[in-house]
Every structure is written in C-alpha cells, then in structure tokens.
Scaffold this active site. Structure first.
Site, mmCIF file in Angstrom:
data_model
loop_
_atom_site.group_PDB
_atom_site.id
_atom_site.type_symbol
_atom_site.label_atom_id
_atom_site.label_comp_id
_atom_site.label_asym_id
_atom_site.label_seq_id
_atom_site.Cartn_x
_atom_site.Cartn_y
_atom_site.Cartn_z
ATOM 1 N N GLU A 166 1.081 -1.099 -0.014
ATOM 2 C CA GLU A 166 -0.146 0.119 -0.170
ATOM 3 C C GLU A 166 1.082 1.261 0.518
ATOM 4 O OE1 GLU A 166 -3.327 0.301 2.687
ATOM 5 O OE2 GLU A 166 -4.083 -1.513 1.966
ATOM 6 N N GLU A 355 -5.269 -7.968 0.029
ATOM 7 C CA GLU A 355 -6.119 -8.284 1.652
ATOM 8 C C GLU A 355 -6.913 -8.108 0.969
ATOM 9 O OE1 GLU A 355 -4.475 -4.966 4.171
ATOM 10 O OE2 GLU A 355 -2.719 -5.602 3.857
HETATM 11 C C1 NOJ Z 1 -3.803 -2.650 5.197
HETATM 12 C C2 NOJ Z 1 -2.735 -2.447 5.750
HETATM 13 O O1 NOJ Z 1 -1.735 -3.141 4.903
HETATM 14 C C3 NOJ Z 1 -2.935 -3.075 7.799
HETATM 15 O O2 NOJ Z 1 -1.931 -3.353 7.584
HETATM 16 C C4 NOJ Z 1 -3.998 -2.616 7.440
HETATM 17 O O3 NOJ Z 1 -3.953 -3.713 9.188
HETATM 18 C C5 NOJ Z 1 -5.309 -3.092 7.389
HETATM 19 N N1 NOJ Z 1 -5.113 -2.199 5.881
HETATM 20 C C6 NOJ Z 1 -5.837 -3.021 7.736
HETATM 21 O O4 NOJ Z 1 -6.031 -1.394 8.102
#
Ligand code: NOJ
Length: 444
Positions: A166, A355
């Site tokens: 991200e 994710e």
């Molecule tokens: C994106 C992130 O990569 C991760 O580290 C985070 O915990 C999740 N979203 C949930 O917010």
C-alpha cells in the site's frame, strides 16, 4: 459457494505484517522502526498502545503457522522487518534477525504452507527516518541493498514476493496527514515520499527478477471505488481527483504510464517540479501480478475548504450505509467494480487480492466468538470476486486480512480484524466462528 468454485490452482492465504504481529521489537538485535518510536509519542496511538509485544509471533510462529494450516489456507503472507535485518537500515547485518526469517520460512515449508514475503510493510528503520526516510533521495539505494539481500538470502526457498504494501497508504497517512509513522505533514513531503516509493517499487521488482529463479513477483495497492456524492460536475470532478490519488497514483507509473497528471494541475506541478518523466522508465516494472487490497468504497463530495484535493468524504454512517466497526462501508458490489477497474488496464496480467477483511466488535462468550457479521462480510466479498472471475478476469488468489487480531497501527489493539481472536494479556489464540467458516469453505 466453496473454494473449489475458484479452480484448483487458486491461492488461498492469510496476510500479516511484521510490526503488527512479531513483537520482540527491542530484542534479538533488532533496531527500532518508525512505529516503535512513533508509538512513544503521546496521543498518536489509541490507548497509548505500542507494537513492542504485539502477538509475540517472534516466539510463537510454529503454532501460528499451524493455525494457518488448521484453517485450511495454503499461503502465509508475512513481511520482513527491515530493521531486524539491518538495524540501522543498511550496512551491518543482524544475524539473529536473518535466522529468524529462515526459521519462519522453514516452518511454513515443513507444514506445507507456501510462504509469501512482503519486503516493505511500513516499518522503516528509525535510523533511516532520521535521514529523511522516504522523502530523502538516499532511501532508494538503502532499499535496494535491503531488497537485494532478502532476495539472495531467501530466494531459493521463497518464490512469492510482494515488493511494497500500500504505497498510497503509508505515504499519505505518514508523510501528508501525520497520523501514521513517521508523523510528518504536508503535500511536499508526500510528493517527495511518493516519488521515491514509486521508484523503490519498480527497483524491488527488478532486483527480485534478477536474483530469484522462477519468482512470482507482485506489489500491493490499496484501492477503493470512488463514487461521486451527486451527479453535479463539481462532485464528479472531485471524485476523479480522489481516484487519481487513491487508485491510479502508484499503479500507473508501474505500468509505464507515469503519474496520472493530465487532468489535475496540482499533480502536473508535482510532475514538473520532480521531473517525474525522467524517472518514467525506472518506475516501470512488469509485475507478474497486481495485488489489490480493498476494504470499502468512498463517496466523495466537492469541498472548497479542503486544501489541494478540494474533496470530502461523506461517511458511510452519515449515509446510513452498512459499515464495519472501523466505520468502513460494507459493499461487495464495489469490490467487484474496483477489481474490474484495475483489471481493465491491458498491462495488468492478473490480479491477486492480497488483503480484504473486516473489524467488527468481537465478544468472547463461553470461550467462543460468534462473529456472524464477519462471516457475512466474507461470503458477500467472495461472491463478488467469483462473479468477476467468472466474467473472465484473471484472479489468481485471495488473502484474508488477517490471521489473528493484531496491532492495527494508530488504532492499537482495539481494532480486531483476525479470524483468530487473540488475548493480548495471555497471548492465547481462539479461533473465531469466521475461522471455522473458512475451514469449511476451504475444505470443499
Ligand atoms: C491495510 C494494511 O496493509 C494492513 O496493515 C492493515 O492492518 C489493514 N489494511 C487494515 O487496516
């Protein structure tokens, strides 16, 4: 719907990140990361939490990998803490840290789980942050040293890699809005960090390609469908600006298109001041897969008072839309549409959902967590993904966020995203009903 509906080669995994699960943040030779120092600043993390112990994965990884297996997943995604390998970000190695990731990888292989490594998941070594972190020109050579080391060291055993997690997430929250580590503010910091990150993303890909035989290389983007609040031209244009920032800004340079500057003078000025066209070739890399990470869509309204982007989010709860305990809208149709938006680029060969998941308030009753809302969330999002896949989109895997409740950055330990409940006092893990739901889903 069962996992077999997605085909037999489909990858099913859980995703995690070093700073969120490992703990042992100040031991075994690890140098401090920006999250270790940021969490010491008053008011930055809810309830004053910090990642120093987290889930104690550092000591419990064999049991935790066994849990991955018990739930039926075949992939375990984890990240390497840069400062566990290079305590000050470059130069001197920490042998204990190097050995730790060998142990994690070996344990995965022993248990029949495919390891997938994220090189950078937000925990920059503090020593590099003192030199300007991602805003500094020097970061790229340090990152390349780290990437080269990891590729050479672990590349014989690990074939699945994600370069950066991200990029928009950490550059905007950490360098523009100051709510994540390292807590810096300002558009100029953001643009400096963004350029170096976009370069690192492609450099990392090229390094892995050169060093790791038969590597499957991706990088992971946050993405959100951007919906204008009304059909007024002001709202539509504001939504386009947000889309350029949140969805296109890091993806398009990777695809060889440069930054999406054409329709927005602010981005055009950034491109000129940073001579981004000079870097266009360097920012390009032909990834084997594009990781998409989706949690919610955003509804956007024009607002002249918001600097630069002149846009404002109309929150799910104010629209009475269903949402998670994070306030994030639950909308599986928008997941389907954002997958299609990313897949529409002819250069994108295939997509992996790296994710997706949800935080709902969990209650431990008689030793059980009946998290029905999370089960329904996964059912809806997986059905949306199947629809996209059945329409011919090349989706090769799905990683749930996340194995177990963990350190959710500025939210501390309160925001529980896990399929497994963690009691942070005793470190006792309890599989939630959603975990059992996954077990059943993956068994057929
Ligand atoms: C994106 C992130 O990569 C991760 O580290 C985070 O915990 C999740 N979203 C949930 O917010």
């Amino acid at each position: 719907m069962y996992s077999s509906d997605f085909g037999k080669d489909f990858l099913w995994g859980v995703a995690t990140a070093a700073a969120q699960i490992e703990g042992a943040a100040n031991s075994y030779g690890k140098g401090p990361s920006i999250w270790d120092t940021f969490s010491k600043r008053t008011g930055k993390i809810k309830k004053g939490h910090n990642p120093s112990e987290a889930c104690d994965f550092y000591h419990r990884y064999p049991e935790d990998i066994a849990l991955v297996k018990t739930l039926g997943f075949n992939v375990f995604r984890f990240s390497i803490a840069w400062s566990r390998i290079f305590p000050i970000g470059h130069g001197t190695l920490n042998k204990e840290g190097v050995a730790f990731y060998h142990n994690v990888i070996d344990e995965c292989l022993k248990q029949g789980v495919t390891p997938m490594i994220t090189l950078y998941h937000w925990d920059l070594p503090e020593a590099l942050s003192k030199e300007g972190g991602w805003t500094a020109f020097g970061i790229n050579s340090h990152f390349n040293e780290f990437a080269t080391f990891c590729a050479k060291e672990y590349g014989d055993k690990v074939k699945h890699w994600i370069v950066i997690n991200e990029p928009f997430g950490f550059t905007s929250l950490g360098y523009m809005l100051g709510v994540h580590a390292p807590g810096q503010n300002g558009v100029s910091n953001f643009f400096d960090a963004a350029l170096h990150t976009a370069i690192a993303q492609a450099d990392g890909g090229k390094i892995l390609r050169a060093e790791v035989k038969n590597a499957v290389i991706g990088t992971a983007f946050s993405c959100s469908e951007i919906i204008p609040y009304t059909q007024s031209s002001q709202d539509i244009i504001a939504a386009k600006r947000v889309d350029a920032l949140m969805n296109r800004f890091f993806l398009e340079p990777t695809l060889g298109m440069g930054f999406p500057t054409a329709d927005w003078d602010v981005l055009e000025k950034f491109a000129i001041s940073h001579s981004t066209w000079r870097h266009q070739e360097r920012m390009r890399f032909d990834f084997d897969f594009i990781g998409v990470q989706n949690y919610f869509p955003l509804v956007i309204k024009y607002n002249a008072f918001i600097p630069v982007v002149q846009a404002w989010e109309v929150k799910a709860k104010n629209r009475r839309a269903p949402h998670t305990a994070m306030g994030w809208e639950v909308n599986a149709d928008s997941f389907y549409r954002i997958i299609k938006q990313f897949a529409a680029y002819p250069q994108v060969k295939n997509i992996m959902v790296t994710e997706n998941g949800a935080y709902f308030q969990d209650h431990l009753v008689d030793g059980k967590i009946n998290d029905q809302a999370r089960i329904e969330y996964f059912e809806a999002y997986l059905a949306a993904m199947l629809k996209a896949k059945n329409e011919g989109i090349n989706i090769t895997g799905y990683l749930a966020w996340t194995l177990m409740d963990n350190f959710e950055w500025a939210e501390g330990y309160q925001a529980r995203f896990g399929l497994v409940y963690n009691d942070f006092k005793t470190q006792q893990r309890t599989i939630k009903q959603s975990g059992y739901w996954w077990q059943d889903f993956l068994s057929k």
